[in-house]
Design a protein around this motif. Structure first.
Motif, PDB file in Angstrom:
ATOM      1  N   LEU A 160      -0.084  -7.938 -33.324  1.00 48.38           N
ATOM      2  CA  LEU A 160       0.466  -9.262 -33.614  1.00 48.38           C
ATOM      3  C   LEU A 160      -0.636 -10.310 -33.710  1.00 48.38           C
ATOM      4  N   ALA A 161      -1.641 -10.232 -32.833  1.00 47.17           N
ATOM      5  CA  ALA A 161      -2.760 -11.170 -32.924  1.00 47.17           C
ATOM      6  C   ALA A 161      -3.503 -11.001 -34.245  1.00 47.17           C
ATOM      7  N   PHE A 162      -3.616  -9.768 -34.694  1.00 48.76           N
ATOM      8  CA  PHE A 162      -4.222  -9.513 -36.008  1.00 48.76           C
ATOM      9  C   PHE A 162      -3.420 -10.174 -37.123  1.00 48.76           C
ATOM     10  N   ALA A 163      -2.087 -10.171 -36.975  1.00 46.66           N
ATOM     11  CA  ALA A 163      -1.235 -10.717 -38.032  1.00 46.66           C
ATOM     12  C   ALA A 163      -1.132 -12.237 -37.984  1.00 46.66           C
ATOM     13  N   VAL A 164      -1.218 -12.830 -36.807  1.00 42.81           N
ATOM     14  CA  VAL A 164      -0.916 -14.255 -36.664  1.00 42.81           C
ATOM     15  C   VAL A 164      -2.134 -15.129 -36.927  1.00 42.81           C
ATOM     16  N   GLY A 185      -8.893 -15.750 -37.650  1.00 42.81           N
ATOM     17  CA  GLY A 185     -10.123 -15.049 -37.298  1.00 42.81           C
ATOM     18  C   GLY A 185      -9.850 -13.815 -36.462  1.00 42.81           C
ATOM     19  N   TRP A 186     -10.942 -13.309 -35.853  1.00 43.79           N
ATOM     20  CA  TRP A 186     -10.852 -12.109 -35.031  1.00 43.79           C
ATOM     21  C   TRP A 186     -11.034 -12.412 -33.545  1.00 43.79           C
ATOM     22  N   SER A 187     -11.253 -13.667 -33.207  1.00 44.09           N
ATOM     23  CA  SER A 187     -11.525 -13.994 -31.811  1.00 44.09           C
ATOM     24  C   SER A 187     -10.292 -13.766 -30.931  1.00 44.09           C
ATOM     25  N   HIS A 188      -9.105 -14.097 -31.439  1.00 45.34           N
ATOM     26  CA  HIS A 188      -7.892 -13.906 -30.631  1.00 45.34           C
ATOM     27  C   HIS A 188      -7.611 -12.420 -30.387  1.00 45.34           C
ATOM     28  N   VAL A 189      -7.895 -11.596 -31.394  1.00 46.29           N
ATOM     29  CA  VAL A 189      -7.743 -10.146 -31.195  1.00 46.29           C
ATOM     30  C   VAL A 189      -8.678  -9.667 -30.091  1.00 46.29           C
ATOM     31  N   ALA A 190      -9.913 -10.166 -30.103  1.00 45.42           N
ATOM     32  CA  ALA A 190     -10.880  -9.787 -29.063  1.00 45.42           C
ATOM     33  C   ALA A 190     -10.417 -10.273 -27.692  1.00 45.42           C
ATOM     34  N   ARG A 240       2.981 -12.535 -43.152  1.00 39.49           N
ATOM     35  CA  ARG A 240       2.642 -11.591 -44.216  1.00 39.49           C
ATOM     36  C   ARG A 240       1.385 -12.016 -44.976  1.00 39.49           C
ATOM     37  N   ALA A 241       1.268 -13.304 -45.271  1.00 35.16           N
ATOM     38  CA  ALA A 241       0.119 -13.783 -46.034  1.00 35.16           C
ATOM     39  C   ALA A 241      -1.178 -13.568 -45.263  1.00 35.16           C
ATOM     40  N   ASN A 242      -1.149 -13.810 -43.948  1.00 32.63           N
ATOM     41  CA  ASN A 242      -2.364 -13.624 -43.159  1.00 32.63           C
ATOM     42  C   ASN A 242      -2.752 -12.152 -43.072  1.00 32.63           C
ATOM     43  N   ILE A 243      -1.746 -11.263 -42.961  1.00 30.70           N
ATOM     44  CA  ILE A 243      -2.039  -9.828 -42.934  1.00 30.70           C
ATOM     45  C   ILE A 243      -2.697  -9.397 -44.239  1.00 30.70           C
ATOM     46  N   SER A 244      -2.147  -9.849 -45.374  1.00 29.63           N
ATOM     47  CA  SER A 244      -2.713  -9.484 -46.670  1.00 29.63           C
ATOM     48  C   SER A 244      -4.135 -10.009 -46.820  1.00 29.63           C
ATOM     49  N   LYS A 245      -4.368 -11.220 -46.324  1.00 29.40           N
ATOM     50  CA  LYS A 245      -5.702 -11.803 -46.415  1.00 29.40           C
ATOM     51  C   LYS A 245      -6.713 -10.982 -45.622  1.00 29.40           C
TER      52      LYS A 245
END
Length: 357
Positions: free
Chosen positions: A256-260, A263-268, A87-92
């Motif tokens: 989930l990658a966005f939430a966990v 950065g954005w590299s894992h989403v990419a 939750r904290a990472n999503i809010s950030k």
């Protein structure tokens, strides 16, 4: 004659909708019987007998389905337990995307928020609600209610599948006697082609889905995404849904990658793995493997997905292609329903001379 067949189709659609609670388990059982029948026939050649061969194949088949469901359930529970940590990472990340800054748009946004807060009425204290205690039987019934329908449907599918595999020749003869006793040759050919097309489509679809889901799950594990096995299984299952399922299967691990991760590299990386696998399968592997196994035009698959989803909901979306294959085969062999093959099939409907004209 054609108007009578159209009226018959409308009546059949009404029956399919009104009797969906009975027909959905039967349709699922028919498709499973198509998929399992080759294995039963192979065991029968080994002198194991019809009953023993059917029981072996059904037990193995439903054990695999149950094991996949159990693994997916365990992974889903583990994911649900870890969601509060993300939750904290999503809010950030949301704050980083919507950071106000010093621009005029940001100041206007802040002014609108202040006006909304001033316009909101003062919240009133909620009235206390007293609940009468319920009996333990009522609590147990409420807890079991969500599981009653799925368990009942699973048992119905199991029973129907066993009966269809045990009496498949008898069922074929009854269908021939019901629909085509006067044209036994044509009806037999139609049933044989429908069985072949559906069986081949389901088997090849399962192989293609596994060729996507297994590498996808392994790649997600290497990237470091939690519950990678769950996403591989979900991708394998959702690809049975034409066109839409694969995008749903990709959006879940991307979210989930966005939430966990910070950065954005894992989403990419997740998006890149998905696009690579999908492009390779769609453009190189599937055209060679499928060919015309389903025998349906692309527009027919889309229309069928919309129709069966409207008729039977999510399960109708899952069954849309196999059921439409059967309808197209009927139109190919029954003259009164020939327009169905024209609308749904892949065969040319005009001669080369007519197309040139």
């Amino acid at each position: 004659m054609r108007s009578r067949s159209i009226v018959a189709l409308l009546a059949a659609a009404a029956i399919l909708y009104l009797a969906r609670d009975v027909l959905i388990p039967l349709a699922l059982a028919i498709l499973l019987a198509f998929l399992l029948a080759p294995a039963v026939r192979r065991l029968e050649r080994w002198k194991l007998g019809r009953i023993l061969s059917t029981l072996i194949v059904v037990v193995l088949g439903f054990s695999v389905i149950g094991a996949v469901g159990w693994v997916a359930g365990v992974q889903a529970v583990s994911l649900a337990a870890n969601l509060p940590e993300y939750r904290a990472n999503i809010s950030k990340k949301i704050r980083s995307v919507r950071e106000p800054g010093d621009s005029k748009i940001a100041k206007a946004h802040e002014a609108i928020k202040d006006l909304e807060q001033q316009a909101d009425p003062t919240p009133q204290e909620p009235m206390p609600v007293t609940q009468t205690p319920r009996s333990s039987y009522a609590q147990l019934a409420e807890w079991l209610a969500p599981f009653t329908k799925p368990v009942g449907m699973a048992l119905a599918v199991l029973v129907f599948t066993i009966l269809l595999l045990l009496h498949r020749e008898n069922m074929r003869e009854r269908l021939i006697g019901l629909f085509g006793a006067r044209r036994i040759n044509v009806t037999t050919q139609a049933l044989s082609e429908a069985s072949y097309r559906v069986s081949r489509y389901l088997f090849m679809q399962l192989v293609m889905n596994a060729c996507f889901g297994i590498p996808f799950g392994i790649a997600l594990h290497l990237i470091g995404l939690p519950n990678a096995l769950l996403w591989g299984l979900i991708a394998t299952l959702l690809r049975f849904i034409p066109y839409v399922g694969v995008w749903i299967a990709a959006s879940l691990p991307v979210a989930l990658a966005f939430a966990v991760f910070d950065g954005w590299s894992h989403v990419a990386w997740v998006i890149g793995v998905f696009l690579t696998l999908e492009l390779v399968l769609v453009n190189l592997v599937e055209p060679l493997v499928y060919g015309r196994s389903a025998g349906l035009a692309p527009i027919a698959i889309i229309v069928a997905a919309l129709f069966w989803t409207w008729l039977w909901g999510p399960i109708g979306l899952l069954l849309a292609t196999p059921l439409t294959v059967c309808v197209a085969v009927m139109g190919r062999y029954i003259p009164e329903m020939g327009y169905l093959n024209v609308l749904l099939g892949v065969e040319p409907v005009l001669t080369p001379e007519a197309r040139f004209y």
